[in-house]
Structures are given as C-alpha cells and as structure tokens.
Design a protein around this motif. Structure first.
Motif, short mmCIF file in Angstrom:
data_model
loop_
_atom_site.label_atom_id
_atom_site.label_comp_id
_atom_site.label_asym_id
_atom_site.label_seq_id
_atom_site.Cartn_x
_atom_site.Cartn_y
_atom_site.Cartn_z
N SER A 178 0.81 -1.22 0.00
CA SER A 178 0.00 0.00 0.00
C SER A 178 0.84 1.27 0.00
O SER A 178 0.36 2.33 -0.41
CB SER A 178 -0.94 0.00 1.21
OG SER A 178 -0.19 0.00 2.40
N LYS A 179 2.09 1.19 0.42
CA LYS A 179 2.95 2.37 0.45
C LYS A 179 3.44 2.78 -0.93
O LYS A 179 3.95 3.88 -1.10
CB LYS A 179 4.15 2.13 1.37
CG LYS A 179 3.74 2.02 2.81
CD LYS A 179 4.94 1.86 3.71
CE LYS A 179 4.47 1.76 5.15
NZ LYS A 179 5.59 1.68 6.07
N SER A 180 3.30 1.92 -1.91
CA SER A 180 3.78 2.24 -3.25
C SER A 180 2.68 2.74 -4.18
O SER A 180 2.89 2.88 -5.38
CB SER A 180 4.48 1.03 -3.87
OG SER A 180 3.54 0.02 -4.15
N ARG A 181 1.52 3.06 -3.62
CA ARG A 181 0.40 3.52 -4.44
C ARG A 181 0.72 4.87 -5.07
O ARG A 181 0.98 5.85 -4.38
CB ARG A 181 -0.86 3.67 -3.61
CG ARG A 181 -2.06 4.10 -4.43
CD ARG A 181 -3.32 4.08 -3.58
NE ARG A 181 -4.48 4.20 -4.41
CZ ARG A 181 -5.26 5.28 -4.43
NH1 ARG A 181 -4.98 6.31 -3.67
NH2 ARG A 181 -6.31 5.31 -5.21
N PRO A 182 0.72 4.97 -6.40
CA PRO A 182 0.95 6.26 -7.05
C PRO A 182 -0.18 7.23 -6.72
O PRO A 182 -1.34 6.83 -6.59
CB PRO A 182 0.95 5.94 -8.54
CG PRO A 182 1.11 4.47 -8.64
CD PRO A 182 0.55 3.90 -7.38
N ASN A 183 0.16 8.49 -6.56
CA ASN A 183 -0.85 9.52 -6.33
C ASN A 183 -0.62 10.65 -7.32
O ASN A 183 0.24 10.56 -8.20
CB ASN A 183 -0.83 10.01 -4.88
CG ASN A 183 0.51 10.55 -4.47
OD1 ASN A 183 1.22 11.17 -5.26
ND2 ASN A 183 0.89 10.33 -3.23
N PHE A 230 -2.20 11.11 -17.91
CA PHE A 230 -3.30 11.90 -17.36
C PHE A 230 -4.54 11.03 -17.17
O PHE A 230 -5.19 11.07 -16.12
CB PHE A 230 -3.61 13.07 -18.29
CG PHE A 230 -4.83 13.85 -17.91
CD1 PHE A 230 -4.79 14.75 -16.86
CD2 PHE A 230 -6.02 13.67 -18.59
CE1 PHE A 230 -5.93 15.47 -16.49
CE2 PHE A 230 -7.15 14.38 -18.24
CZ PHE A 230 -7.11 15.29 -17.18
N LEU A 231 -4.85 10.22 -18.17
CA LEU A 231 -6.02 9.34 -18.07
C LEU A 231 -5.83 8.29 -16.98
O LEU A 231 -6.79 7.94 -16.28
CB LEU A 231 -6.31 8.69 -19.42
CG LEU A 231 -6.76 9.67 -20.52
CD1 LEU A 231 -6.86 8.95 -21.86
CD2 LEU A 231 -8.06 10.34 -20.15
N GLN A 232 -4.61 7.79 -16.82
CA GLN A 232 -4.34 6.85 -15.73
C GLN A 232 -4.57 7.52 -14.39
O GLN A 232 -5.18 6.94 -13.49
CB GLN A 232 -2.89 6.35 -15.80
CG GLN A 232 -2.62 5.36 -16.88
CD GLN A 232 -1.14 4.99 -16.96
OE1 GLN A 232 -0.34 5.40 -16.13
NE2 GLN A 232 -0.78 4.24 -17.98
N CYS A 233 -4.09 8.73 -14.25
CA CYS A 233 -4.25 9.46 -13.00
C CYS A 233 -5.73 9.73 -12.73
O CYS A 233 -6.21 9.58 -11.61
CB CYS A 233 -3.46 10.77 -13.05
SG CYS A 233 -3.39 11.65 -11.48
N LYS A 234 -6.46 10.13 -13.78
CA LYS A 234 -7.90 10.36 -13.63
C LYS A 234 -8.62 9.09 -13.19
O LYS A 234 -9.57 9.15 -12.41
CB LYS A 234 -8.51 10.85 -14.95
CG LYS A 234 -8.22 12.26 -15.33
CD LYS A 234 -9.03 13.27 -14.58
CE LYS A 234 -10.47 13.25 -15.02
NZ LYS A 234 -11.28 14.21 -14.26
N SER A 235 -8.17 7.93 -13.68
CA SER A 235 -8.82 6.68 -13.32
C SER A 235 -8.65 6.36 -11.84
O SER A 235 -9.47 5.65 -11.26
CB SER A 235 -8.32 5.53 -14.18
OG SER A 235 -7.01 5.17 -13.82
N LEU A 236 -7.61 6.90 -11.21
CA LEU A 236 -7.43 6.69 -9.77
C LEU A 236 -8.56 7.31 -8.96
O LEU A 236 -8.90 6.83 -7.88
CB LEU A 236 -6.10 7.29 -9.29
CG LEU A 236 -4.83 6.62 -9.74
CD1 LEU A 236 -3.63 7.40 -9.24
CD2 LEU A 236 -4.77 5.19 -9.26
N GLU A 237 -9.15 8.39 -9.48
CA GLU A 237 -10.24 9.05 -8.78
C GLU A 237 -11.43 8.11 -8.60
O GLU A 237 -12.19 8.24 -7.66
CB GLU A 237 -10.72 10.27 -9.56
CG GLU A 237 -9.72 11.38 -9.64
CD GLU A 237 -10.23 12.56 -10.46
OE1 GLU A 237 -11.45 12.71 -10.60
OE2 GLU A 237 -9.39 13.32 -10.95
#
Length: 115
Positions: free
Chosen positions: A31-36, A63-70
């Motif tokens: 869990s500590k390696s979760r990209p933010n 950007f789309l990968q980051c958006k998918s984290l939401e």
C-alpha cells in the motif's frame, strides 16, 4: 557521453518505468507504493522537459491513468495520504496536472489537432 536531450529522453523513459513498477507493487499489496497525483505530476513535468516527439501522447495516457485513480474502488478509503511537512497528497488531478498537460500539448509538434 550522452547529450542533454538524450539524457532527458532517458530520464522520461526511466521515470515512466518507475511509475509502472510502483503500480505493480501496489497491486501486489504494498500500500505504500500507491501512485498519487504527485507521482503523476512529477512524471508529467519530466515529460514536459524531455523533448520526446511522443510526449503529448504519453502525457495524455498518464493523465487518463491518474484520472482513473479518482474512480478506483479503494480510493474512497484512502483519498488523501500524508507526506512530508504535514501536507496531503490526493489521487485527484489538480491544477498542476492540468497546467503541465496543457504545456506539453502546446509544445508538441505531433499533436496539432488536439490542443
């Protein structure tokens, strides 16, 4: 010796590999390696300075990968995580993300119809 432009391209490639490795480790249960969003913003900034011909396409993908984290299932449990100096890193894209993406697209010569 590597030229500055070659070094920047190498750094951009290596940064994306590290982000991928972080994601793999997170999926394995670390869990500590979760990209933010800070992870993604750092990679986008590197891409903006890399001079790679495909920077805009790569930036859009990130950007789309980051958006998918939401919208990821575990995002509701841990939307914010602490990092140094008591500030919080979220998994939501922010103004830095958008500004860096716009900068990359504006500089891109291979992205004329999408800017």
């Amino acid at each position: 010796p590597l030229k500055v432009t070659e070094l920047r391209k190498f750094n951009a490639n290596r940064a994306e590999i590290l982000l991928h490795e972080m994601s793999v480790e997170y999926k394995k249960g670390n869990s500590k390696s979760r990209p933010n969003v800070r992870s993604y913003n750092a990679i986008l900034k590197i891409l903006s300075k890399s001079g790679c011909l495909d920077s805009a396409d790569r930036a859009e993908r990130l950007f789309l990968q980051c958006k998918s984290l939401e919208h990821s299932p575990d995002n509701n449990q841990n939307r914010e995580t602490k990092y140094s100096k008591g500030k919080l890193a979220t998994s939501k894209v922010d103004h830095i993300t958008y500004n860096t993406l716009i900068n990359i697209i504006a500089k891109s010569q291979n992205y004329p119809n999408r800017a």
